[in-house]
Design an enzyme around this catalytic site. Structure first.
Site, PDB file in Angstrom:
ATOM      1  N   HIS A  83       0.831  -1.210   0.000  1.00  8.67           N
ATOM      2  CA  HIS A  83       0.000   0.000   0.000  1.00  8.67           C
ATOM      3  C   HIS A  83       0.858   1.250   0.000  1.00  8.67           C
ATOM      4  CE1 HIS A  83       0.812  -1.028   4.214  1.00  8.67           C
ATOM      5  NE2 HIS A  83       0.853   0.281   4.424  1.00  8.67           N
ATOM      6  N   HIS A  85       1.008   5.308   1.185  1.00 11.99           N
ATOM      7  CA  HIS A  85       0.428   6.320   2.084  1.00 11.99           C
ATOM      8  C   HIS A  85       0.393   7.665   1.362  1.00 11.99           C
ATOM      9  CE1 HIS A  85       0.915   4.190   6.055  1.00 11.99           C
ATOM     10  NE2 HIS A  85       1.779   3.485   5.333  1.00 11.99           N
TER      11      HIS A  85
HETATM   12  P1  5GP Z   1       2.341   0.461   7.201  1.00  7.92           P
HETATM   13  O1  5GP Z   1       2.904   0.672   8.567  1.00  7.92           O
HETATM   14  O2  5GP Z   1       2.190  -1.013   6.914  1.00  7.92           O
HETATM   15  O3  5GP Z   1       3.051   1.199   6.139  1.00  7.92           O
HETATM   16  O4  5GP Z   1       0.896   1.115   7.238  1.00  7.92           O
HETATM   17  C1  5GP Z   1      -0.248   0.453   7.600  1.00  7.92           C
HETATM   18  C2  5GP Z   1      -1.285   1.526   7.798  1.00  7.92           C
HETATM   19  O5  5GP Z   1      -2.556   0.898   7.810  1.00  7.92           O
HETATM   20  C3  5GP Z   1      -1.147   2.271   9.113  1.00  7.92           C
HETATM   21  O6  5GP Z   1      -1.034   3.654   8.854  1.00  7.92           O
HETATM   22  C4  5GP Z   1      -2.418   1.927   9.871  1.00  7.92           C
HETATM   23  O7  5GP Z   1      -2.907   2.995  10.614  1.00  7.92           O
HETATM   24  C5  5GP Z   1      -3.362   1.496   8.786  1.00  7.92           C
HETATM   25  N1  5GP Z   1      -4.331   0.497   9.181  1.00  7.92           N
HETATM   26  C6  5GP Z   1      -4.097  -0.612   9.923  1.00  7.92           C
HETATM   27  N2  5GP Z   1      -5.228  -1.336  10.064  1.00  7.92           N
HETATM   28  C7  5GP Z   1      -6.183  -0.661   9.383  1.00  7.92           C
HETATM   29  C8  5GP Z   1      -7.586  -0.904   9.162  1.00  7.92           C
HETATM   30  O8  5GP Z   1      -8.173  -1.884   9.622  1.00  7.92           O
HETATM   31  N3  5GP Z   1      -8.259   0.004   8.418  1.00  7.92           N
HETATM   32  C9  5GP Z   1      -7.654   1.114   7.907  1.00  7.92           C
HETATM   33  N4  5GP Z   1      -8.409   1.950   7.209  1.00  7.92           N
HETATM   34  N5  5GP Z   1      -6.337   1.368   8.094  1.00  7.92           N
HETATM   35  C10 5GP Z   1      -5.615   0.495   8.822  1.00  7.92           C
END
Ligand code: 5GP
Ligand code: ZN
Length: 247
Positions: A102, A104
């Site tokens: 994903h 951001h």
């Molecule tokens: P990463 O740390 O993997 O780059 O980002 C994961 C992101 O997903 C985090 O910013 C976190 O807040 C978001 N996130 C985690 N679980 C969920 C969820 O169930 N729904 C949504 N909308 N975002 C999520």
């Protein structure tokens, strides 16, 4: 489509877990981050499950880039942040916490300390409001992208132009669909919208606009046909009263 039963993002793609959705296409989905670091923090994910950049295929990455570009334009248009961070993390050592690829999109204010994560959940009403705002801006972004004239820099100005044009027609301030000479430009204006606004949109407002444009195009076509049969006569066909305003 590659899907993992217990992956939270796969669940969102399958509609099994809730999310404040912003837009989607065949390969990607955008929704509000549930723990927003800043107001408007949005995620763009692949619909297919790839753990990280090393597993994702090039087409998926290209699709993510295209959607991120469009969502970035919507964020710029709706929130006008000082800056926008677009980033993604791969592996625990890099800070990744959800192992489904994903991007951001994080609006930033000048002077604000940098952070990648927070554990403070967003306010649901605010996230719903933001998702609806961004989805609305994306109707225009997609219409412009479809007609080949989308540039993020001009989106705010385009949105104002679109809004004024639309609202003038809706309020009757601009009634040129009643003039048969103007039906052609109207149809040309409506076509990119209809081609880009998904028929199966889950957004009520998008659906309402689509229905309204379709009615109006049909009315324009009827009116042109009537004119051809009765040229030099002036009689207006009645159509559905337009009612959907853009704010
Ligand atoms: P990463 O740390 O993997 O780059 O980002 C994961 C992101 O997903 C985090 O910013 C976190 O807040 C978001 N996130 C985690 N679980 C969920 C969820 O169930 N729904 C949504 N909308 N975002 C999520
Ligand atoms: Zn997944």
């Amino acid at each position: 489509m590659a899907s993992v039963p217990d992956c939270i993002f796969c669940k969102i793609v399958r509609g099994e877990a809730p999310a404040h959705r912003v837009c989607e296409d065949e390969r990607t989905l955008a929704f509000m981050d549930i723990f927003p670091v800043t107001d408007g923090h949005t995620l763009v994910i692949t619909k297919d499950h790839f753990e990280n950049v090393f597993e994702a295929d090039e087409d998926a990455l290209a699709a993510i880039a295209r959607t991120s570009h469009r969502v970035a334009a919507a964020i710029k248009s709706e929130l006008a942040p000082d800056g926008l961070m677009v980033f993604q993390l791969n592996g625990q050592a890099a800070g990744q916490t959800v192992f489904h690829y994903h991007m951001h999109l994080m609006p930033r204010a000048s002077g604000e300390p940098l952070a990648l994560h927070t554990r403070v959940p967003g306010v649901p009403a605010r996230m719903a409001e933001l998702a609806a705002k961004l989805a609305r801006a994306l109707v225009l972004v997609l219409a412009l992208a479809h007609s080949g004239c989308f540039t993020p820099a001009s989106i705010r100005q385009e949105r104002e132009g679109w809004k004024n044009e639309w609202n003038a027609r809706v309020t009757g301030a601009k009634s040129d669909w009643e003039n048969p000479c103007a039906t052609k430009p109207f149809i040309a204006w409506a076509d990119p919208f209809l081609a880009s606004c998904p028929e199966d949109s889950k957004l009520d407002e998008c659906r309402a606009r689509r229905d309204w444009v379709e009615d109006r195009v049909a009315q324009c076509r009827d009116w042109t046909a009537w004119q051809l049969r009765n040229f030099n006569q002036h009689q207006r066909t009645e159509g559905t009263a337009p009612s959907v305003l853009i704010d």
